[in-house]
Design a protein around this motif. Structure first.
Motif, PDB file in Angstrom:
ATOM      1  N   ILE A  43       0.971  -1.258  -0.143  1.00 10.09           N
ATOM      2  CA  ILE A  43      -0.051   0.364  -0.188  1.00 10.09           C
ATOM      3  C   ILE A  43       0.864   1.284   0.172  1.00 10.09           C
ATOM      4  CG2 ILE A  43      -1.768   1.219   1.275  1.00 10.09           C
ATOM      5  CD1 ILE A  43      -2.802  -1.351   2.445  1.00 10.09           C
ATOM      6  N   GLU A  44       1.995   1.113   0.778  1.00  5.53           N
ATOM      7  CA  GLU A  44       2.817   2.316   0.873  1.00  5.53           C
ATOM      8  C   GLU A  44       3.724   2.616  -0.496  1.00  5.53           C
ATOM      9  OE1 GLU A  44       5.036   1.347   4.599  1.00  5.53           O
ATOM     10  OE2 GLU A  44       3.696   2.792   5.671  1.00  5.53           O
ATOM     11  N   LYS A  45       3.903   1.604  -1.167  1.00  3.47           N
ATOM     12  CA  LYS A  45       4.527   1.683  -2.652  1.00  3.47           C
ATOM     13  C   LYS A  45       3.707   2.194  -3.626  1.00  3.47           C
ATOM     14  CE  LYS A  45       8.028  -1.780  -1.462  1.00  3.47           C
ATOM     15  NZ  LYS A  45       8.919  -2.994  -1.929  1.00  3.47           N
ATOM     16  N   ILE A  46       2.312   2.312  -3.533  1.00  2.00           N
ATOM     17  CA  ILE A  46       1.468   2.524  -4.595  1.00  2.00           C
ATOM     18  C   ILE A  46       1.855   4.288  -4.813  1.00  2.00           C
ATOM     19  CG2 ILE A  46      -0.828   3.471  -5.067  1.00  2.00           C
ATOM     20  CD1 ILE A  46      -1.827   1.096  -3.394  1.00  2.00           C
ATOM     21  N   ASN A  47       1.987   4.493  -6.017  1.00  2.00           N
ATOM     22  CA  ASN A  47       2.277   5.873  -6.679  1.00  2.00           C
ATOM     23  C   ASN A  47       0.965   6.701  -6.412  1.00  2.00           C
ATOM     24  OD1 ASN A  47       3.181   8.139  -7.735  1.00  2.00           O
ATOM     25  ND2 ASN A  47       3.449   7.375  -9.751  1.00  2.00           N
ATOM     26  N   TRP A  48       0.596   7.235  -5.263  1.00  2.00           N
ATOM     27  CA  TRP A  48      -0.663   7.994  -5.317  1.00  2.00           C
ATOM     28  C   TRP A  48      -0.650   9.321  -5.886  1.00  2.00           C
ATOM     29  CZ3 TRP A  48      -4.684   5.263  -3.665  1.00  2.00           C
ATOM     30  CH2 TRP A  48      -4.249   4.203  -2.783  1.00  2.00           C
ATOM     31  N   ALA A  49       0.647   9.677  -6.121  1.00  2.00           N
ATOM     32  CA  ALA A  49       0.658  11.059  -7.157  1.00  2.00           C
ATOM     33  C   ALA A  49       0.210  10.769  -8.587  1.00  2.00           C
ATOM     34  CB  ALA A  49       2.046  11.525  -7.154  1.00  2.00           C
ATOM     35  N   PHE A  71      -3.281  11.926  -5.642  1.00  2.00           N
ATOM     36  CA  PHE A  71      -3.626  11.977  -4.113  1.00  2.00           C
ATOM     37  C   PHE A  71      -2.391  12.061  -3.313  1.00  2.00           C
ATOM     38  CE2 PHE A  71      -6.476   9.587  -6.967  1.00  2.00           C
ATOM     39  CZ  PHE A  71      -7.709  10.579  -6.579  1.00  2.00           C
ATOM     40  N   LYS A  72      -2.795  12.567  -2.115  1.00  2.00           N
ATOM     41  CA  LYS A  72      -2.021  12.749  -1.008  1.00  2.00           C
ATOM     42  C   LYS A  72      -2.722  11.706  -0.009  1.00  2.00           C
ATOM     43  CE  LYS A  72      -2.042  15.901   1.961  1.00  2.00           C
ATOM     44  NZ  LYS A  72      -1.854  17.167   2.795  1.00  2.00           N
ATOM     45  N   VAL A  73      -1.752  10.765   0.778  1.00  2.00           N
ATOM     46  CA  VAL A  73      -2.198   9.858   1.761  1.00  2.00           C
ATOM     47  C   VAL A  73      -2.082  10.589   3.043  1.00  2.00           C
ATOM     48  CG1 VAL A  73      -1.837   7.832   3.235  1.00  2.00           C
ATOM     49  CG2 VAL A  73      -1.234   7.915   0.627  1.00  2.00           C
ATOM     50  N   VAL A  74      -3.623  10.905   3.671  1.00  2.00           N
ATOM     51  CA  VAL A  74      -3.691  11.548   4.826  1.00  2.00           C
ATOM     52  C   VAL A  74      -3.262  10.657   5.955  1.00  2.00           C
ATOM     53  CG1 VAL A  74      -5.432  12.630   6.431  1.00  2.00           C
ATOM     54  CG2 VAL A  74      -5.507  12.984   3.671  1.00  2.00           C
ATOM     55  N   ASP A  75      -3.978   9.568   5.760  1.00  2.00           N
ATOM     56  CA  ASP A  75      -3.769   8.488   7.140  1.00  2.00           C
ATOM     57  C   ASP A  75      -3.799   7.133   6.689  1.00  2.00           C
ATOM     58  OD1 ASP A  75      -3.435   7.599   9.634  1.00  2.00           O
ATOM     59  OD2 ASP A  75      -5.406   8.237  10.498  1.00  2.00           O
ATOM     60  N   ILE A  76      -3.212   6.230   7.278  1.00  2.00           N
ATOM     61  CA  ILE A  76      -3.372   4.639   6.940  1.00  2.00           C
ATOM     62  C   ILE A  76      -3.978   4.137   8.361  1.00  2.00           C
ATOM     63  CG2 ILE A  76      -2.577   2.510   6.131  1.00  2.00           C
ATOM     64  CD1 ILE A  76      -0.737   4.048   4.319  1.00  2.00           C
ATOM     65  N   LYS A  77      -5.059   3.544   8.345  1.00  2.00           N
ATOM     66  CA  LYS A  77      -5.513   2.962   9.798  1.00  2.00           C
ATOM     67  C   LYS A  77      -5.755   1.531   9.613  1.00  2.00           C
ATOM     68  CE  LYS A  77      -8.111   7.037  11.032  1.00  2.00           C
ATOM     69  NZ  LYS A  77      -9.356   7.637  11.120  1.00  2.00           N
ATOM     70  N   TYR A  78      -5.192   0.508  10.583  1.00  2.00           N
ATOM     71  CA  TYR A  78      -5.431  -0.876  10.434  1.00  2.00           C
ATOM     72  C   TYR A  78      -6.632  -1.075  11.374  1.00  2.00           C
ATOM     73  CZ  TYR A  78      -4.737  -5.655  10.535  1.00  2.00           C
ATOM     74  OH  TYR A  78      -4.831  -7.299  10.191  1.00  2.00           O
ATOM     75  N   ASP A  79      -7.577  -1.955  10.903  1.00  2.00           N
ATOM     76  CA  ASP A  79      -8.520  -2.632  11.734  1.00  2.00           C
ATOM     77  C   ASP A  79      -8.494  -3.987  11.984  1.00  2.00           C
ATOM     78  OD1 ASP A  79     -11.092  -4.119  12.521  1.00  2.00           O
ATOM     79  OD2 ASP A  79     -11.782  -2.026  12.169  1.00  2.00           O
ATOM     80  N   ASN A  80      -7.666  -4.333  13.170  1.00  2.00           N
ATOM     81  CA  ASN A  80      -7.317  -5.553  13.460  1.00  2.00           C
ATOM     82  C   ASN A  80      -8.416  -6.645  13.730  1.00  2.00           C
ATOM     83  OD1 ASN A  80      -5.225  -7.424  14.238  1.00  2.00           O
ATOM     84  ND2 ASN A  80      -6.051  -7.459  16.402  1.00  2.00           N
ATOM     85  N   SER A  81      -9.620  -6.339  14.225  1.00  2.00           N
ATOM     86  CA  SER A  81     -10.562  -7.376  14.102  1.00  2.00           C
ATOM     87  C   SER A  81     -11.344  -7.490  12.865  1.00  2.00           C
ATOM     88  CB  SER A  81     -12.015  -6.906  15.052  1.00  2.00           C
ATOM     89  OG  SER A  81     -12.243  -5.231  14.502  1.00  2.00           O
ATOM     90  N   GLY A  82     -11.279  -6.529  11.629  1.00  2.00           N
ATOM     91  CA  GLY A  82     -11.799  -6.935  10.422  1.00  2.00           C
ATOM     92  C   GLY A  82     -10.527  -7.311   9.636  1.00  2.00           C
ATOM     93  N   ARG A  83      -9.494  -6.925  10.063  1.00  2.00           N
ATOM     94  CA  ARG A  83      -8.312  -7.381   9.097  1.00  2.00           C
ATOM     95  C   ARG A  83      -8.079  -6.761   7.803  1.00  2.00           C
ATOM     96  NH1 ARG A  83      -4.903 -11.327   9.988  1.00  2.00           N
ATOM     97  NH2 ARG A  83      -4.681 -12.046   7.945  1.00  2.00           N
ATOM     98  N   TYR A  84      -8.571  -5.456   7.973  1.00  2.00           N
ATOM     99  CA  TYR A  84      -8.121  -4.668   6.814  1.00  2.00           C
ATOM    100  C   TYR A  84      -7.684  -3.155   7.034  1.00  2.00           C
ATOM    101  CZ  TYR A  84     -12.351  -2.172   8.478  1.00  2.00           C
ATOM    102  OH  TYR A  84     -13.306  -1.583   9.187  1.00  2.00           O
ATOM    103  N   TYR A  85      -7.027  -2.599   6.036  1.00  2.00           N
ATOM    104  CA  TYR A  85      -6.444  -1.199   5.858  1.00  2.00           C
ATOM    105  C   TYR A  85      -7.524  -0.280   5.375  1.00  2.00           C
ATOM    106  CZ  TYR A  85      -1.923  -3.601   6.906  1.00  2.00           C
ATOM    107  OH  TYR A  85      -0.827  -4.104   7.421  1.00  2.00           O
TER     108      TYR A  85
END
Length: 151
Positions: A43-49, A71-85
């Motif tokens: 996810i961090e390697k995606i060329n969001w620009a 795009f500019k990444v504002v935030d990346i959140k991880y939900d452990n119970s749902g196992r998704y970013y």
């Protein structure tokens, strides 16, 4: 394999789930990446620009990210119970794609305009010389007429 959200998009080759627009915040989006389909490093390697986006699902109601924007990444959140970013994005810039043809056209037009400016400058100089010659000729004519009148 997507467990809850499904495989709806590929962004720079990384499988994503739904993309949602934030209301009323203009230009803000959230993208869900299930842990089974994407790692944080991917996810961090995606060329969001300037991301390459491919629709995987036939859900016509989901608009996805607007085309032609970076795009500019504002935030990346991880939900452990749902196992998704959840990646929160903000539009950063709009790009126009390949503008080479337009750049060539602009260069041609600028060259033509410079050539016309050169022609106009030369014609203005010729006109000034012609006006000067006319003044000299008028002065000579006046002398001749004065001499004729004297005789």
């Amino acid at each position: 394999m997507g467990r809850f959200f499904g495989k709806r998009w590929k962004i720079d080759g990384v499988t994503a789930g739904p993309i949602r627009r934030h209301y009323p915040a203009n230009g803000r989006y959230s993208v869900i990446f299930e842990r089974d389909d994407a790692f944080l490093e991917q996810i961090e390697k995606i060329n969001w620009a300037k991301p390459t986006i491919q629709r995987l699902s036939e859900d016509a109601n989901e608009q996805g990210l607007p085309e032609g924007y970076g795009f500019k990444v504002v935030d990346i959140k991880y939900d452990n119970s749902g196992r998704y970013y959840t990646v929160e994005l903000q539009t950063a810039s709009q790009y126009l794609g390949d503008v080479t043809q337009y750049q060539e056209q602009i260069a041609e037009l600028e060259s033509a305009a410079a050539e016309k400016d050169s022609i106009i400058t030369e014609q203005a100089a010729q006109l000034a010389r012609s006006e000067e010659n006319l003044s000299v000729a008028n002065a000579q004519l006046a002398e001749v007429e004065a001499a004729y009148d004297d005789n």
